[in-house]
Design a protein around this motif. Sequence first.
Motif, PDB file in Angstrom:
ATOM      1  N   ILE A  53       5.511 -40.990  10.934  1.00 46.45           N
ATOM      2  CA  ILE A  53       5.730 -39.856  10.040  1.00 46.45           C
ATOM      3  C   ILE A  53       6.565 -38.828  10.804  1.00 46.45           C
ATOM      4  N   SER A  54       7.605 -38.309  10.170  1.00 50.26           N
ATOM      5  CA  SER A  54       8.484 -37.371  10.856  1.00 50.26           C
ATOM      6  C   SER A  54       7.808 -36.012  11.006  1.00 50.26           C
ATOM      7  N   VAL A  57       7.827 -33.990   7.857  1.00 49.46           N
ATOM      8  CA  VAL A  57       6.859 -34.443   6.868  1.00 49.46           C
ATOM      9  C   VAL A  57       5.433 -34.149   7.336  1.00 49.46           C
ATOM     10  N   SER A  77      15.841 -33.792   1.222  1.00 49.86           N
ATOM     11  CA  SER A  77      15.507 -35.151   1.655  1.00 49.86           C
ATOM     12  C   SER A  77      14.149 -35.186   2.355  1.00 49.86           C
ATOM     13  N   VAL A  78      13.799 -34.118   3.052  1.00 43.50           N
ATOM     14  CA  VAL A  78      12.483 -34.024   3.688  1.00 43.50           C
ATOM     15  C   VAL A  78      11.399 -33.877   2.624  1.00 43.50           C
ATOM     16  N   GLU A  81      10.711 -37.255   1.382  1.00 47.84           N
ATOM     17  CA  GLU A  81       9.875 -37.968   2.360  1.00 47.84           C
ATOM     18  C   GLU A  81       8.423 -37.508   2.254  1.00 47.84           C
TER      19      GLU A  81
END
Length: 148
Positions: A53-54, A57, A77-78, A81
Amino acid sequence: MTHVIRNLGCDNSTISRVVQDNLNELLKNSDEYNVIIEVGQEPNDQAFKQPNISIEVFDIIKYIYNGTVSLETVNISVIFELLIASSEFGLEELIKHIQLFLLENNSSWLRLNFSHIYQASFKNDNLKDLQQFCANIIAKHPKIIFDS
């Protein structure tokens, strides 16, 4: 490396401090982002696992602990996610909120990224609003399938 965040029945201020400490440690020392969230006390505890998981996120942890998440300043885009991660965690209220936010505020981004949105939404039964958005686009503008 896998990071474990534990909620061992602490009060909210202690939980916030534990989460903050874990986040700081993750930001300083990790090249990969495997996360395990453990909640409850034995024998009634549960673990939620989320591989890779970034950091962006990882904002989902705020929602889990205090029920709020601010999307206004987050890259689209995040946010998408985050929607996928929320779905994997089964956070229905957050899923609804993020879908509504994307549909009301970022429909042009959804159209520009139609192929990705279409594939992701139909892989996941929790994303009914995005599925409907995609179905409507295809019905009204079938050419978009070939352009995306």
